[in-house]
Design a protein around this motif. Structure first.
Motif, PDB file in Angstrom:
ATOM      1  N   ALA A   6       0.865  -1.187   0.000  1.00 13.73           N
ATOM      2  CA  ALA A   6       0.000   0.000   0.000  1.00 13.73           C
ATOM      3  C   ALA A   6       0.900   1.236   0.000  1.00 13.73           C
ATOM      4  CB  ALA A   6      -0.890   0.007   1.230  1.00 13.73           C
ATOM      5  N   ALA A   7       0.524   2.218  -0.821  1.00  9.37           N
ATOM      6  CA  ALA A   7       1.207   3.512  -0.774  1.00  9.37           C
ATOM      7  C   ALA A   7       0.597   4.262   0.414  1.00  9.37           C
ATOM      8  CB  ALA A   7       0.975   4.267  -2.078  1.00  9.37           C
ATOM      9  N   LEU A   8       1.383   4.444   1.440  1.00  8.57           N
ATOM     10  CA  LEU A   8       0.844   4.969   2.699  1.00  8.57           C
ATOM     11  C   LEU A   8       0.313   6.395   2.546  1.00  8.57           C
ATOM     12  CD1 LEU A   8       0.442   4.474   5.763  1.00  8.57           C
ATOM     13  CD2 LEU A   8       2.696   5.515   6.106  1.00  8.57           C
ATOM     14  N   VAL A 160      12.624  -0.560 -10.116  1.00 10.37           N
ATOM     15  CA  VAL A 160      11.799   0.609 -10.413  1.00 10.37           C
ATOM     16  C   VAL A 160      10.377   0.398  -9.900  1.00 10.37           C
ATOM     17  CG1 VAL A 160      11.335  -0.303 -12.760  1.00 10.37           C
ATOM     18  CG2 VAL A 160      10.948   2.113 -12.302  1.00 10.37           C
ATOM     19  N   LYS A 161       9.817   1.461  -9.391  1.00 16.36           N
ATOM     20  CA  LYS A 161       8.363   1.493  -9.151  1.00 16.36           C
ATOM     21  C   LYS A 161       7.808   2.180 -10.385  1.00 16.36           C
ATOM     22  CE  LYS A 161       5.052   4.089  -6.353  1.00 16.36           C
ATOM     23  NZ  LYS A 161       3.965   3.791  -7.241  1.00 16.36           N
ATOM     24  N   TYR A 162       7.097   1.391 -11.162  1.00 16.11           N
ATOM     25  CA  TYR A 162       6.742   1.780 -12.521  1.00 16.11           C
ATOM     26  C   TYR A 162       5.288   2.225 -12.588  1.00 16.11           C
ATOM     27  CZ  TYR A 162       6.802   1.315 -17.645  1.00 16.11           C
ATOM     28  OH  TYR A 162       6.759   1.541 -19.002  1.00 16.11           O
ATOM     29  N   GLY A 203       0.330   0.788  -4.590  1.00 14.20           N
ATOM     30  CA  GLY A 203      -0.662   1.765  -5.008  1.00 14.20           C
ATOM     31  C   GLY A 203      -1.508   2.318  -3.895  1.00 14.20           C
ATOM     32  N   SER A 204      -2.192   3.396  -4.223  1.00 11.44           N
ATOM     33  CA  SER A 204      -3.027   4.100  -3.245  1.00 11.44           C
ATOM     34  C   SER A 204      -4.275   3.297  -2.895  1.00 11.44           C
ATOM     35  CB  SER A 204      -3.449   5.453  -3.811  1.00 11.44           C
ATOM     36  OG  SER A 204      -4.299   5.275  -4.941  1.00 11.44           O
ATOM     37  N   THR A 205      -4.907   2.702  -3.913  1.00  9.25           N
ATOM     38  CA  THR A 205      -6.208   2.083  -3.665  1.00  9.25           C
ATOM     39  C   THR A 205      -6.077   0.794  -2.856  1.00  9.25           C
ATOM     40  OG1 THR A 205      -6.231   0.847  -5.759  1.00  9.25           O
ATOM     41  CG2 THR A 205      -7.149   3.072  -5.799  1.00  9.25           C
ATOM     42  N   PHE A 238     -14.647   0.166  -8.520  1.00 13.09           N
ATOM     43  CA  PHE A 238     -14.327   0.853  -7.265  1.00 13.09           C
ATOM     44  C   PHE A 238     -13.360   2.019  -7.492  1.00 13.09           C
ATOM     45  CE2 PHE A 238     -11.031   0.657  -3.813  1.00 13.09           C
ATOM     46  CZ  PHE A 238     -11.724   1.407  -2.881  1.00 13.09           C
ATOM     47  N   ILE A 239     -12.272   1.753  -8.228  1.00 12.58           N
ATOM     48  CA  ILE A 239     -11.233   2.784  -8.415  1.00 12.58           C
ATOM     49  C   ILE A 239     -11.792   3.969  -9.201  1.00 12.58           C
ATOM     50  CG2 ILE A 239      -9.002   3.283  -9.514  1.00 12.58           C
ATOM     51  CD1 ILE A 239      -8.252   0.287  -8.924  1.00 12.58           C
ATOM     52  N   LEU A 240     -12.580   3.694 -10.230  1.00 18.60           N
ATOM     53  CA  LEU A 240     -13.125   4.799 -11.024  1.00 18.60           C
ATOM     54  C   LEU A 240     -14.139   5.610 -10.213  1.00 18.60           C
ATOM     55  CD1 LEU A 240     -13.313   3.091 -14.524  1.00 18.60           C
ATOM     56  CD2 LEU A 240     -11.591   4.679 -13.678  1.00 18.60           C
ATOM     57  N   ASP A 246     -12.922  12.282  -6.018  1.00 20.64           N
ATOM     58  CA  ASP A 246     -11.690  12.911  -5.511  1.00 20.64           C
ATOM     59  C   ASP A 246     -10.899  11.884  -4.693  1.00 20.64           C
ATOM     60  OD1 ASP A 246      -9.642  14.593  -4.793  1.00 20.64           O
ATOM     61  OD2 ASP A 246     -10.953  16.300  -4.356  1.00 20.64           O
ATOM     62  N   LEU A 247      -9.876  11.339  -5.350  1.00 20.30           N
ATOM     63  CA  LEU A 247      -9.220  10.102  -4.889  1.00 20.30           C
ATOM     64  C   LEU A 247      -8.740  10.097  -3.428  1.00 20.30           C
ATOM     65  CD1 LEU A 247      -8.114   7.300  -5.752  1.00 20.30           C
ATOM     66  CD2 LEU A 247      -6.029   8.462  -6.468  1.00 20.30           C
ATOM     67  N   TYR A 248      -7.776  10.941  -3.096  1.00 21.35           N
ATOM     68  CA  TYR A 248      -7.153  10.802  -1.761  1.00 21.35           C
ATOM     69  C   TYR A 248      -8.124  11.152  -0.623  1.00 21.35           C
ATOM     70  CZ  TYR A 248      -2.709  10.736  -4.443  1.00 21.35           C
ATOM     71  OH  TYR A 248      -1.705  10.462  -5.329  1.00 21.35           O
TER      72      TYR A 248
HETATM   73  C1  LIG Z   1      -0.642   9.343  -8.692  1.00 15.46           C
HETATM   74  C2  LIG Z   1      -1.021   8.178  -7.855  1.00 15.46           C
HETATM   75  O1  LIG Z   1      -1.702   8.338  -6.859  1.00 15.46           O
HETATM   76  N1  LIG Z   1      -0.602   7.002  -8.251  1.00 15.46           N
HETATM   77  C3  LIG Z   1      -0.785   5.830  -7.414  1.00 15.46           C
HETATM   78  C4  LIG Z   1      -1.790   4.867  -7.965  1.00 15.46           C
HETATM   79  O2  LIG Z   1      -2.013   3.915  -6.958  1.00 15.46           O
HETATM   80  C5  LIG Z   1      -3.105   5.562  -8.321  1.00 15.46           C
HETATM   81  O3  LIG Z   1      -3.555   6.356  -7.265  1.00 15.46           O
HETATM   82  C6  LIG Z   1      -4.185   4.567  -8.668  1.00 15.46           C
HETATM   83  O4  LIG Z   1      -3.735   3.726  -9.689  1.00 15.46           O
HETATM   84  C7  LIG Z   1      -5.478   5.281  -9.086  1.00 15.46           C
HETATM   85  O5  LIG Z   1      -5.305   5.925 -10.310  1.00 15.46           O
HETATM   86  C8  LIG Z   1       0.551   5.188  -7.210  1.00 15.46           C
HETATM   87  O6  LIG Z   1       1.193   4.847  -8.392  1.00 15.46           O
HETATM   88  C9  LIG Z   1       1.400   6.217  -6.464  1.00 15.46           C
HETATM   89  C10 LIG Z   1       2.050   5.674  -5.338  1.00 15.46           C
HETATM   90  O7  LIG Z   1       2.116   4.499  -5.161  1.00 15.46           O
HETATM   91  C11 LIG Z   1       2.671   6.631  -4.423  1.00 15.46           C
HETATM   92  O8  LIG Z   1       3.713   7.150  -4.722  1.00 15.46           O
HETATM   93  O9  LIG Z   1       2.103   6.912  -3.397  1.00 15.46           O
END
Ligand SMILES: CC(=O)N[C@@H]([C@@H](O)[C@H](O)[C@H](O)CO)[C@@H](O)CC(=O)C(=O)O
Length: 290
Positions: A6-8, A160-162, A203-205, A238-240, A246-248
Protein backbone atom coordinates in the motif's frame (compact mmCIF):
# COMPACT_ATOMS: atom_id res chain seq x y z
CA UNK A 1 5.65 -14.65 -4.81
CA UNK A 2 4.52 -11.26 -6.02
CA UNK A 3 4.23 -8.56 -3.39
CA UNK A 4 1.56 -6.01 -2.68
CA UNK A 5 2.44 -2.69 -1.06
CA UNK A 6 0.00 0.00 0.00
CA UNK A 7 1.21 3.51 -0.77
CA UNK A 8 0.84 4.97 2.70
CA UNK A 9 -1.42 7.98 3.17
CA UNK A 10 -0.62 10.76 5.60
CA UNK A 11 -3.40 11.85 7.92
CA UNK A 12 -3.69 15.62 8.35
CA UNK A 13 -5.66 17.70 10.79
CA UNK A 14 -8.08 20.36 9.56
CA UNK A 15 -5.32 22.96 9.99
CA UNK A 16 -3.05 20.96 7.61
CA UNK A 17 -0.66 19.76 10.32
CA UNK A 18 0.17 16.05 10.45
CA UNK A 19 -2.16 13.87 12.49
CA UNK A 20 0.19 11.28 13.93
CA UNK A 21 -2.51 9.08 15.47
CA UNK A 22 -4.52 8.93 12.24
CA UNK A 23 -1.43 7.97 10.27
CA UNK A 24 -0.69 5.21 12.77
CA UNK A 25 -4.24 3.89 12.47
CA UNK A 26 -3.95 3.60 8.68
CA UNK A 27 -0.66 1.73 9.09
CA UNK A 28 -2.29 -0.67 11.54
CA UNK A 29 -5.22 -1.28 9.20
CA UNK A 30 -2.80 -2.11 6.39
CA UNK A 31 -0.96 -4.60 8.57
CA UNK A 32 -3.82 -6.16 10.52
CA UNK A 33 -6.69 -6.07 8.04
CA UNK A 34 -5.13 -5.74 4.58
CA UNK A 35 -2.15 -7.96 5.39
CA UNK A 36 -0.02 -6.09 2.88
CA UNK A 37 3.54 -7.18 2.25
CA UNK A 38 4.79 -3.67 2.72
CA UNK A 39 4.26 0.07 2.73
CA UNK A 40 5.60 2.67 0.33
CA UNK A 41 6.18 5.62 2.63
CA UNK A 42 6.44 9.22 1.45
CA UNK A 43 5.18 8.88 -2.09
CA UNK A 44 2.48 10.67 -4.03
CA UNK A 45 -0.32 9.11 -2.00
CA UNK A 46 1.39 10.33 1.18
CA UNK A 47 1.06 13.89 -0.19
CA UNK A 48 4.77 14.12 0.53
CA UNK A 49 5.75 16.72 -2.01
CA UNK A 50 3.60 19.17 -0.04
CA UNK A 51 5.42 18.49 3.24
CA UNK A 52 8.43 20.04 4.94
CA UNK A 53 11.59 17.99 5.44
CA UNK A 54 10.72 17.61 9.13
CA UNK A 55 7.21 16.40 8.31
CA UNK A 56 8.55 13.85 5.85
CA UNK A 57 11.00 12.60 8.48
CA UNK A 58 8.19 12.35 11.02
CA UNK A 59 6.17 10.13 8.65
CA UNK A 60 9.16 7.79 8.09
CA UNK A 61 9.56 7.56 11.85
CA UNK A 62 5.88 6.86 12.51
CA UNK A 63 5.84 4.11 9.85
CA UNK A 64 9.06 2.58 11.13
CA UNK A 65 7.85 2.50 14.74
CA UNK A 66 4.30 1.36 14.01
CA UNK A 67 5.26 -1.47 11.65
CA UNK A 68 7.96 -2.71 14.06
CA UNK A 69 9.50 -4.96 11.42
CA UNK A 70 6.22 -6.73 10.54
CA UNK A 71 6.16 -5.62 6.88
CA UNK A 72 8.63 -4.30 4.30
CA UNK A 73 9.14 -0.57 4.13
CA UNK A 74 10.32 1.63 1.29
CA UNK A 75 11.02 5.31 1.97
CA UNK A 76 10.45 7.62 -0.99
CA UNK A 77 13.00 10.41 -0.53
CA UNK A 78 12.93 12.15 -3.91
CA UNK A 79 12.87 15.92 -4.07
CA UNK A 80 13.68 18.64 -6.53
CA UNK A 81 16.21 19.72 -3.89
CA UNK A 82 18.92 17.06 -4.03
CA UNK A 83 20.26 18.11 -0.63
CA UNK A 84 16.84 17.46 0.88
CA UNK A 85 16.71 14.08 -0.88
CA UNK A 86 20.14 13.21 0.55
CA UNK A 87 19.11 14.30 4.03
CA UNK A 88 15.88 12.27 3.88
CA UNK A 89 17.73 9.23 2.51
CA UNK A 90 20.26 9.34 5.34
CA UNK A 91 17.50 9.84 7.89
CA UNK A 92 15.52 6.84 6.61
CA UNK A 93 18.57 4.58 6.40
CA UNK A 94 19.72 5.60 9.89
CA UNK A 95 16.23 4.77 11.19
CA UNK A 96 16.55 1.27 9.74
CA UNK A 97 14.88 1.38 6.32
CA UNK A 98 16.54 -1.19 4.06
CA UNK A 99 15.21 0.30 0.82
CA UNK A 100 14.73 3.84 -0.37
CA UNK A 101 13.11 5.13 -3.52
CA UNK A 102 13.35 8.45 -5.32
CA UNK A 103 11.37 10.21 -7.99
CA UNK A 104 13.72 11.87 -10.52
CA UNK A 105 14.27 15.60 -10.02
CA UNK A 106 11.36 17.41 -11.65
CA UNK A 107 10.13 20.86 -12.79
CA UNK A 108 13.36 22.09 -14.47
CA UNK A 109 13.48 19.52 -17.28
CA UNK A 110 16.88 18.25 -16.18
CA UNK A 111 19.09 16.39 -18.67
CA UNK A 112 19.67 12.68 -18.21
CA UNK A 113 23.25 13.33 -17.02
CA UNK A 114 21.85 15.63 -14.33
CA UNK A 115 19.26 13.01 -13.32
CA UNK A 116 21.94 10.33 -13.09
CA UNK A 117 24.10 12.65 -11.02
CA UNK A 118 21.13 13.22 -8.68
CA UNK A 119 20.79 9.48 -8.01
CA UNK A 120 24.57 9.14 -7.52
CA UNK A 121 24.49 12.03 -5.05
CA UNK A 122 21.60 10.49 -3.05
CA UNK A 123 23.37 7.15 -2.81
CA UNK A 124 26.87 8.51 -2.14
CA UNK A 125 28.17 7.15 1.16
CA UNK A 126 24.94 5.31 1.99
CA UNK A 127 24.76 1.57 2.51
CA UNK A 128 21.32 1.03 1.02
CA UNK A 129 19.39 -0.01 -2.05
CA UNK A 130 17.22 2.27 -4.17
CA UNK A 131 14.16 1.82 -6.37
CA UNK A 132 13.63 4.49 -9.02
CA UNK A 133 10.16 6.04 -8.78
CA UNK A 134 9.08 6.47 -12.37
CA UNK A 135 5.81 8.40 -12.65
CA UNK A 136 6.08 10.47 -15.84
CA UNK A 137 2.49 11.75 -15.77
CA UNK A 138 3.13 13.62 -12.52
CA UNK A 139 6.90 14.17 -12.50
CA UNK A 140 7.15 15.09 -16.18
CA UNK A 141 10.25 12.88 -16.42
CA UNK A 142 10.19 9.94 -18.83
CA UNK A 143 13.13 7.56 -18.81
CA UNK A 144 13.97 5.47 -21.88
CA UNK A 145 15.19 1.87 -21.86
CA UNK A 146 18.70 3.11 -22.56
CA UNK A 147 18.51 5.55 -19.63
CA UNK A 148 17.17 2.86 -17.28
CA UNK A 149 20.09 0.68 -18.42
CA UNK A 150 22.57 3.39 -17.44
CA UNK A 151 20.91 3.90 -14.04
CA UNK A 152 20.70 0.15 -13.40
CA UNK A 153 24.48 -0.08 -13.96
CA UNK A 154 24.71 1.10 -10.36
CA UNK A 155 24.28 -2.12 -8.32
CA UNK A 156 22.64 -0.13 -5.51
CA UNK A 157 19.75 0.68 -7.87
CA UNK A 158 17.76 -2.51 -7.60
CA UNK A 159 14.65 -1.69 -9.59
CA UNK A 160 11.80 0.61 -10.41
CA UNK A 161 8.36 1.49 -9.15
CA UNK A 162 6.74 1.78 -12.52
CA UNK A 163 3.70 4.08 -12.57
CA UNK A 164 3.48 4.34 -16.31
CA UNK A 165 1.08 2.96 -18.87
CA UNK A 166 3.79 2.29 -21.48
CA UNK A 167 3.53 -1.49 -21.60
CA UNK A 168 6.10 -1.85 -24.37
CA UNK A 169 8.74 -0.21 -22.18
CA UNK A 170 7.62 -2.38 -19.26
CA UNK A 171 8.06 -5.53 -21.36
CA UNK A 172 11.47 -4.34 -22.60
CA UNK A 173 12.60 -3.61 -19.04
CA UNK A 174 11.44 -7.01 -17.77
CA UNK A 175 13.21 -8.83 -20.62
CA UNK A 176 16.42 -6.85 -20.28
CA UNK A 177 16.58 -6.91 -16.47
CA UNK A 178 15.20 -10.19 -15.11
CA UNK A 179 17.01 -9.59 -11.81
CA UNK A 180 15.80 -6.05 -11.14
CA UNK A 181 12.65 -5.50 -9.11
CA UNK A 182 9.66 -4.03 -10.94
CA UNK A 183 6.66 -2.89 -8.92
CA UNK A 184 3.74 -1.68 -10.97
CA UNK A 185 1.87 1.46 -9.87
CA UNK A 186 -1.31 1.92 -11.86
CA UNK A 187 -3.79 -0.08 -9.80
CA UNK A 188 -6.54 -0.04 -12.45
CA UNK A 189 -4.16 -1.67 -14.98
CA UNK A 190 -2.72 -4.35 -12.73
CA UNK A 191 -4.25 -7.12 -14.85
CA UNK A 192 -2.30 -5.91 -17.90
CA UNK A 193 1.00 -5.81 -16.06
CA UNK A 194 0.78 -9.28 -14.48
CA UNK A 195 1.60 -11.23 -17.66
CA UNK A 196 4.62 -9.00 -18.21
CA UNK A 197 6.27 -10.41 -15.12
CA UNK A 198 6.04 -7.64 -12.55
CA UNK A 199 7.27 -8.47 -9.06
CA UNK A 200 4.28 -6.85 -7.44
CA UNK A 201 2.34 -3.64 -7.15
CA UNK A 202 2.37 -0.48 -5.08
CA UNK A 203 -0.66 1.77 -5.01
CA UNK A 204 -3.03 4.10 -3.25
CA UNK A 205 -6.21 2.08 -3.66
CA UNK A 206 -4.63 -0.95 -1.95
CA UNK A 207 -5.13 0.94 1.32
CA UNK A 208 -8.74 -0.28 0.97
CA UNK A 209 -8.67 -2.87 -1.79
CA UNK A 210 -5.58 -4.94 -0.95
CA UNK A 211 -7.41 -8.20 -0.42
CA UNK A 212 -9.08 -8.11 -3.82
CA UNK A 213 -5.80 -7.18 -5.53
CA UNK A 214 -3.97 -10.00 -3.76
CA UNK A 215 -6.71 -12.44 -4.77
CA UNK A 216 -6.37 -11.22 -8.35
CA UNK A 217 -2.62 -11.83 -8.37
CA UNK A 218 -3.10 -15.28 -6.83
CA UNK A 219 -5.83 -16.19 -9.36
CA UNK A 220 -3.67 -15.05 -12.24
CA UNK A 221 -0.64 -16.96 -10.97
CA UNK A 222 -2.66 -20.14 -10.51
CA UNK A 223 -3.91 -19.91 -14.11
CA UNK A 224 -7.45 -18.76 -13.28
CA UNK A 225 -7.36 -15.87 -15.71
CA UNK A 226 -11.14 -15.52 -15.83
CA UNK A 227 -11.31 -14.97 -12.08
CA UNK A 228 -8.40 -12.51 -12.23
CA UNK A 229 -10.25 -10.46 -14.85
CA UNK A 230 -13.47 -10.54 -12.82
CA UNK A 231 -11.64 -9.26 -9.75
CA UNK A 232 -9.95 -6.49 -11.73
CA UNK A 233 -13.34 -5.52 -13.11
CA UNK A 234 -14.78 -5.02 -9.60
CA UNK A 235 -11.59 -3.19 -8.57
CA UNK A 236 -11.95 -0.87 -11.53
CA UNK A 237 -15.58 -0.07 -10.72
CA UNK A 238 -14.33 0.85 -7.26
CA UNK A 239 -11.23 2.78 -8.42
CA UNK A 240 -13.12 4.80 -11.02
CA UNK A 241 -15.80 5.67 -8.45
CA UNK A 242 -13.03 6.82 -6.10
CA UNK A 243 -11.36 8.93 -8.78
CA UNK A 244 -14.69 10.54 -9.69
CA UNK A 245 -15.22 11.43 -6.03
CA UNK A 246 -11.69 12.91 -5.51
CA UNK A 247 -9.22 10.10 -4.89
CA UNK A 248 -7.15 10.80 -1.76
CA UNK A 249 -9.79 12.59 0.37
CA UNK A 250 -12.28 9.86 -0.56
CA UNK A 251 -9.97 7.04 0.52
CA UNK A 252 -9.69 8.85 3.87
CA UNK A 253 -13.47 9.27 4.13
CA UNK A 254 -13.93 5.54 3.52
CA UNK A 255 -11.28 4.78 6.14
CA UNK A 256 -13.40 6.82 8.56
CA UNK A 257 -16.44 4.68 7.69
CA UNK A 258 -14.30 1.65 8.56
CA UNK A 259 -13.49 3.12 11.96
CA UNK A 260 -9.98 4.28 11.01
CA UNK A 261 -9.42 7.95 11.86
CA UNK A 262 -7.69 8.90 8.63
CA UNK A 263 -8.38 12.62 8.93
CA UNK A 264 -7.98 15.02 6.04
CA UNK A 265 -5.81 15.69 3.03
CA UNK A 266 -3.53 18.71 3.05
CA UNK A 267 -4.52 21.90 1.24
CA UNK A 268 -4.57 22.59 -1.62
CA UNK A 269 -6.06 19.07 -1.78
CA UNK A 270 -9.78 19.35 -1.05
CA UNK A 271 -11.41 19.06 2.33
CA UNK A 272 -14.63 17.04 2.08
CA UNK A 273 -17.80 18.88 1.12
CA UNK A 274 -21.25 17.31 1.61
CA UNK A 275 -21.38 15.91 -1.95
CA UNK A 276 -17.97 14.27 -1.56
CA UNK A 277 -18.89 12.88 1.85
CA UNK A 278 -22.10 11.33 0.58
CA UNK A 279 -20.28 10.00 -2.52
CA UNK A 280 -17.68 8.31 -0.29
CA UNK A 281 -20.41 6.85 1.92
CA UNK A 282 -22.07 5.40 -1.15
CA UNK A 283 -18.74 3.85 -2.32
CA UNK A 284 -18.26 2.39 1.15
CA UNK A 285 -21.78 0.93 1.13
CA UNK A 286 -21.31 -0.50 -2.37
CA UNK A 287 -17.94 -2.16 -1.87
CA UNK A 288 -17.34 -2.64 1.85
CA UNK A 289 -20.55 -2.99 3.80
CA UNK A 290 -21.61 -6.60 4.00
C1 LIG B 1 -0.64 9.34 -8.69
C2 LIG B 1 -1.02 8.18 -7.86
O1 LIG B 1 -1.70 8.34 -6.86
N1 LIG B 1 -0.60 7.00 -8.25
C3 LIG B 1 -0.79 5.83 -7.41
C4 LIG B 1 -1.79 4.87 -7.97
O2 LIG B 1 -2.01 3.92 -6.96
C5 LIG B 1 -3.10 5.56 -8.32
O3 LIG B 1 -3.56 6.36 -7.27
C6 LIG B 1 -4.18 4.57 -8.67
O4 LIG B 1 -3.73 3.73 -9.69
C7 LIG B 1 -5.48 5.28 -9.09
O5 LIG B 1 -5.30 5.92 -10.31
C8 LIG B 1 0.55 5.19 -7.21
O6 LIG B 1 1.19 4.85 -8.39
C9 LIG B 1 1.40 6.22 -6.46
C10 LIG B 1 2.05 5.67 -5.34
O7 LIG B 1 2.12 4.50 -5.16
C11 LIG B 1 2.67 6.63 -4.42
O8 LIG B 1 3.71 7.15 -4.72
O9 LIG B 1 2.10 6.91 -3.40
Amino acid sequence: MRKLYAALMTSFNKDNTINEQGTREMIRYNIDHNEVDGLYVGGSTGESFMQSTEERELVYKIAYEETAGKVDLIAQVGSVDVMEAKKLAKYAVDLGYKTISAVPPFYYHFSFEQIKNYYDMILEGLNTQLIIYSIPALSGVSLSLDQFTKLFDNPKIIGVKYTNNDFLLLQRLRAAFPDKVIYFGTDEMLISALPLGIDGAIGSTFNLNAKRAKAEMAAFDSGDIKKAFELQNVSNDFILDLIDNDLYPSIKLIFEELGVHAGYSKAPMSKPNPAMASGAKKIYETYFKN
